[in-house]
Design an enzyme around this catalytic site. Structure first.
Site, PDB file in Angstrom:
ATOM      1  N   ARG A 227      10.832  24.599  30.390  1.00 51.85           N
ATOM      2  CA  ARG A 227       9.441  24.948  30.091  1.00 51.85           C
ATOM      3  C   ARG A 227       9.419  26.025  28.998  1.00 51.85           C
ATOM      4  O   ARG A 227       9.902  27.140  29.224  1.00 51.85           O
ATOM      5  CB  ARG A 227       8.730  25.473  31.341  1.00 51.85           C
ATOM      6  CG  ARG A 227       8.659  24.475  32.490  1.00 51.85           C
ATOM      7  CD  ARG A 227       7.550  23.468  32.309  1.00 51.85           C
ATOM      8  NE  ARG A 227       7.638  22.391  33.292  1.00 51.85           N
ATOM      9  CZ  ARG A 227       7.107  22.452  34.509  1.00 51.85           C
ATOM     10  NH1 ARG A 227       6.462  23.534  34.889  1.00 51.85           N
ATOM     11  NH2 ARG A 227       7.225  21.424  35.338  1.00 51.85           N
TER      12      ARG A 227
ATOM     13  N   GLU B 222       7.482  28.243  28.051  1.00 51.49           N
ATOM     14  CA  GLU B 222       6.374  29.155  28.340  1.00 51.49           C
ATOM     15  C   GLU B 222       6.829  30.582  28.066  1.00 51.49           C
ATOM     16  O   GLU B 222       7.831  31.024  28.618  1.00 51.49           O
ATOM     17  CB  GLU B 222       5.941  29.027  29.805  1.00 51.49           C
ATOM     18  CG  GLU B 222       5.415  27.643  30.173  1.00 51.49           C
ATOM     19  CD  GLU B 222       5.030  27.572  31.645  1.00 51.49           C
ATOM     20  OE1 GLU B 222       4.879  28.633  32.277  1.00 51.49           O
ATOM     21  OE2 GLU B 222       4.888  26.450  32.160  1.00 51.49           O
TER      22      GLU B 222
ATOM     23  N   ARG C 154       8.497  35.539  38.197  1.00 54.15           N
ATOM     24  CA  ARG C 154       8.608  34.219  38.839  1.00 54.15           C
ATOM     25  C   ARG C 154       8.710  33.068  37.835  1.00 54.15           C
ATOM     26  O   ARG C 154       8.581  31.913  38.207  1.00 54.15           O
ATOM     27  CB  ARG C 154       7.431  33.996  39.781  1.00 54.15           C
ATOM     28  CG  ARG C 154       6.068  33.854  39.131  1.00 54.15           C
ATOM     29  CD  ARG C 154       5.026  33.523  40.193  1.00 54.15           C
ATOM     30  NE  ARG C 154       3.799  33.015  39.622  1.00 54.15           N
ATOM     31  CZ  ARG C 154       2.827  32.438  40.322  1.00 54.15           C
ATOM     32  NH1 ARG C 154       2.958  32.303  41.629  1.00 54.15           N
ATOM     33  NH2 ARG C 154       1.740  31.992  39.750  1.00 54.15           N
ATOM     34  N   HIS C 155       8.930  33.377  36.551  1.00 54.95           N
ATOM     35  CA  HIS C 155       9.039  32.340  35.539  1.00 54.95           C
ATOM     36  C   HIS C 155      10.404  32.332  34.879  1.00 54.95           C
ATOM     37  O   HIS C 155      10.951  33.387  34.539  1.00 54.95           O
ATOM     38  CB  HIS C 155       7.962  32.518  34.460  1.00 54.95           C
ATOM     39  CG  HIS C 155       6.594  32.095  34.888  1.00 54.95           C
ATOM     40  ND1 HIS C 155       5.705  32.970  35.482  1.00 54.95           N
ATOM     41  CD2 HIS C 155       5.970  30.895  34.834  1.00 54.95           C
ATOM     42  CE1 HIS C 155       4.577  32.329  35.765  1.00 54.95           C
ATOM     43  NE2 HIS C 155       4.720  31.069  35.385  1.00 54.95           N
TER      44      HIS C 155
ATOM     45  N   GLU D  88       3.176  30.217  44.545  1.00 54.96           N
ATOM     46  CA  GLU D  88       3.351  28.771  44.453  1.00 54.96           C
ATOM     47  C   GLU D  88       4.826  28.402  44.311  1.00 54.96           C
ATOM     48  O   GLU D  88       5.560  28.999  43.532  1.00 54.96           O
ATOM     49  CB  GLU D  88       2.593  28.241  43.228  1.00 54.96           C
ATOM     50  CG  GLU D  88       2.770  26.757  42.997  1.00 54.96           C
ATOM     51  CD  GLU D  88       2.592  26.381  41.534  1.00 54.96           C
ATOM     52  OE1 GLU D  88       3.254  25.416  41.112  1.00 54.96           O
ATOM     53  OE2 GLU D  88       1.824  27.056  40.820  1.00 54.96           O
TER      54      GLU D  88
ATOM     55  N   SER E 121       3.916  21.986  43.009  1.00 53.12           N
ATOM     56  CA  SER E 121       2.662  21.382  42.579  1.00 53.12           C
ATOM     57  C   SER E 121       2.814  19.881  42.723  1.00 53.12           C
ATOM     58  O   SER E 121       3.839  19.314  42.322  1.00 53.12           O
ATOM     59  CB  SER E 121       2.374  21.762  41.125  1.00 53.12           C
ATOM     60  OG  SER E 121       1.128  21.245  40.727  1.00 53.12           O
TER      61      SER E 121
ATOM     62  N   ARG F 178      12.498  29.693  43.088  1.00 54.39           N
ATOM     63  CA  ARG F 178      11.381  30.342  43.789  1.00 54.39           C
ATOM     64  C   ARG F 178      11.562  30.258  45.308  1.00 54.39           C
ATOM     65  O   ARG F 178      11.305  31.230  46.015  1.00 54.39           O
ATOM     66  CB  ARG F 178      10.055  29.699  43.376  1.00 54.39           C
ATOM     67  CG  ARG F 178       9.622  30.039  41.969  1.00 54.39           C
ATOM     68  CD  ARG F 178       8.194  29.595  41.691  1.00 54.39           C
ATOM     69  NE  ARG F 178       7.795  29.914  40.330  1.00 54.39           N
ATOM     70  CZ  ARG F 178       6.577  29.705  39.833  1.00 54.39           C
ATOM     71  NH1 ARG F 178       5.635  29.165  40.609  1.00 54.39           N
ATOM     72  NH2 ARG F 178       6.286  30.010  38.586  1.00 54.39           N
TER      73      ARG F 178
END
Length: 548
Positions: free
Chosen positions: A309, A311, A317-318, A467, A470, A522
């Site tokens: 990812r 991002e 948490r990323h 989370e 998903s 996670r």
């Protein structure tokens, strides 16, 4: 004769004082010189002494550099040690070595999570030269030990094995560590500094707490810390439990491509790379391939693999590369069949962690809390019924607690954490499901809800208010899928590269299906309560880190 005037204020010491200081300095110099001569004489004498242990210590030739000759020695693990007359032979790591005197040295040895104290004592059969060698072995060196295992009168506080010690008879270095390490493993075993604190002793601590960045820069040494071994034992265990459960339910393990010819899921969060003479992209998820396989007749599939990812999120948490636990399955009548199976799977994992990995969990939580055991155990509902909460109800709970948000807005991270606390208070569970998310915040392949045109048949799952997964029912009708693609903002081209084959897969007939994707790191970090997902990645990748 006139009296001598006293020294002026601020003048230097008197002649007598200077003479006295000079004599003291000369005396100290003579004493130091005598000590140096004595040490030199002792070293000379030791060098001239016959070394009765000369064949029982030293550095071994590099294994593989000389012809192999079997030693015939049975190697043992620390867990197998018991007081005995016969020598035990084992390979281990030196935590530290110190000379107590010319005749006595102590070593702390590690094998996996177990540590034991070892003694090297001079005698008629063991030379002072060997004692000196043993006391000088650099920390983190790999050694081969022959020694007698003996009971001790007092428990040894500095080792996990408290009732035994090794009396070394032979000591050979297999692989020598450099004397000056960039990171001391003992420091890595201390908790992280408090947020915003520098790498310096805190409160009553004697040694510095090492920042996460320093640990990750020296990850090989950092990973030798006991809590890290526990973290990755649990991570491995989760993968095993996940595979065990999925295969018991008739799922097939798959491996989907990670190099794509187009950024098929849309958006800008993809990594571009060169593929021979053209561009390629790293996969954001195995999503489209999972669904194509359901259409191909593989009605229950799961995967454990890397996810990428792009991002620019520098949060706890990323990660830009993480391990995804993905699954997809056809259902008969309603997508909650899939939700229920996923909940059952996670409960199986949590139960397995408690039963099989409680020791590792305790090690991690004790480390993370600085030995205070302040991290709460992961709570599940007493009646075993995991809360499945409609999104609208979650919004209502937050509003009643003072949060301001619209009916169809996605939740922010602070709002997710707040809702997690509210759910824990109301349902007594750190694990829950939020169902029927707003359609506008979900991908184009998500099935709209029959109850509200602004909602969707989608769900997220949470641990400790954050989370971990998903998922959703997927659109399996090609015409509706095309409409959903074109309705996105910006629109997604269903005939574009990377999507046409995907859309066509549903033109050949496909059962209704749903699934989801989990972030493995996670699950590990939220279960153990360590807080930062980088701690659950062997060599983490984030916007600022692609090395080591």
């Amino acid at each position: 004769m006139a009296d001598q005037a006293p020294p002026a204020e601020g003048a230097g010491p008197s002649k007598n004082a200077l003479k006295k200081a000079q004599k003291e300095a000369e005396k100290a110099a003579k004493k130091a010189a005598a000590k140096e001569r004595e040490l030199a004489e002792r070293t000379k004498n030791q060098a001239n002494e016959p070394d009765v242990s000369k064949d029982n210590y030293g550095e071994l030739p590099m294994i593989g550099s000389t012809p192999y000759t079997p030693s015939g020695d049975k190697r043992v693990k620390f867990s197998e040690l018991k007081a005995q007359e016969e020598p035990a032979v084992f390979r281990c790591t030196v935590i530290n070595a110190r000379s107590q005197s010319a005749k006595l040295a102590f070593l702390n040895l590690r094998q996996g999570e177990e540590t034991i104290q070892a003694v090297v004592a001079a005698s008629e059969k063991l030379s002072k030269q060997m004692v000196k060698f043993a006391g000088s072995v650099s920390a983190q060196s790999i050694v081969l030990v022959h020694g007698l295992v003996k009971d001790v009168k007092e428990p040894i506080k500095s080792a996990t094995i408290k009732n035994l010690e090794i009396h070394i008879q032979k000591l050979f270095i297999i692989s020598k560590a450099v004397p000056q390490l960039p990171l001391q493993v003992e420091d890595a075993e201390r908790p992280l500094p408090e947020e915003g604190a520098a790498e310096e002793p805190q409160k009553d601590d004697e040694r510095p707490r090492v920042a996460l960045a320093t640990r990750l820069d020296n990850r090989v040494l950092d990973l030798r810390a006991t809590h890290n071994r526990a973290i990755f034992t649990i991570k491995s265990g989760i993968c095993q439990l996940y595979s065990e459960f999925m295969q018991s339910k008739g799922f097939t393990m798959i491996q989907t491509p990670k190099l794509l010819g187009a950024a098929s899921e849309g958006g800008s969060n993809v990594f571009e790379c060169t593929y021979f003479d053209r561009k390629a992209y790293l996969a954001q998820s195995p999503q489209l391939y999972k669904q194509m396989l359901v259409s191909a007749g593989f009605e229950r599939v799961f995967e454990i693999g890397p996810v990428f990812r792009a991002e620019n999120s520098n949060t706890a948490r990323h990660l830009t590369e993480f391990t995804g636990l993905d699954m997809e399955m056809a259902f008969e009548e309603d997508y909650h069949e899939v939700v229920d199976l996923i909940v059952e799977m996670l409960l199986f994992i949590f139960k397995g962690l408690r039963e099989r990995y409680s020791k590792e969990t305790d090690i991690i939580r004790e480390w993370a809390s600085g030995g205070k055991n302040t991290i709460e155990d992961f709570k599940l509902p007493a009646d075993g019924k995991v809360p499945i909460i409609p999104f609208k109800e979650g919004v209502k709970m937050l509003r009643e607690a003072g949060e301001e948000l619209g009916d169809y807005e996605d939740l922010s991270t602070p709002q997710e954490k707040h809702l997690g606390k509210l759910v824990l208070e109301k349902y007594g569970s750190d694990f829950y499901v939020l169902d029927q998310f707003p359609l506008a915040v979900r991908p184009f392949y998500t099935m709209p809800s029959p109850h509200d045109a602004n909602l969707s048949n989608s769900y997220d799952m949470f641990m400790r208010g954050q989370e971990i997964m998903s998922g959703a029912q997927r659109v399996h009708d090609p015409e509706l899928l095309v409409k959903r693609c074109l309705a996105m903002d910006p629109p997604v081209n269903p005939d574009g590269a990377g999507l046409k084959d995907y859309v066509d897969a549903f033109r050949y007939g496909c059962p209704p299906h749903a699934g989801g994707g989990f972030g493995l790191e996670r699950i590990v970090s939220f279960w153990a309560g360590v807080g930062n997902v980088r701690l659950a990645s062997l060599f983490p990748r984030d916007p600022s880190r692609v090395l080591p």
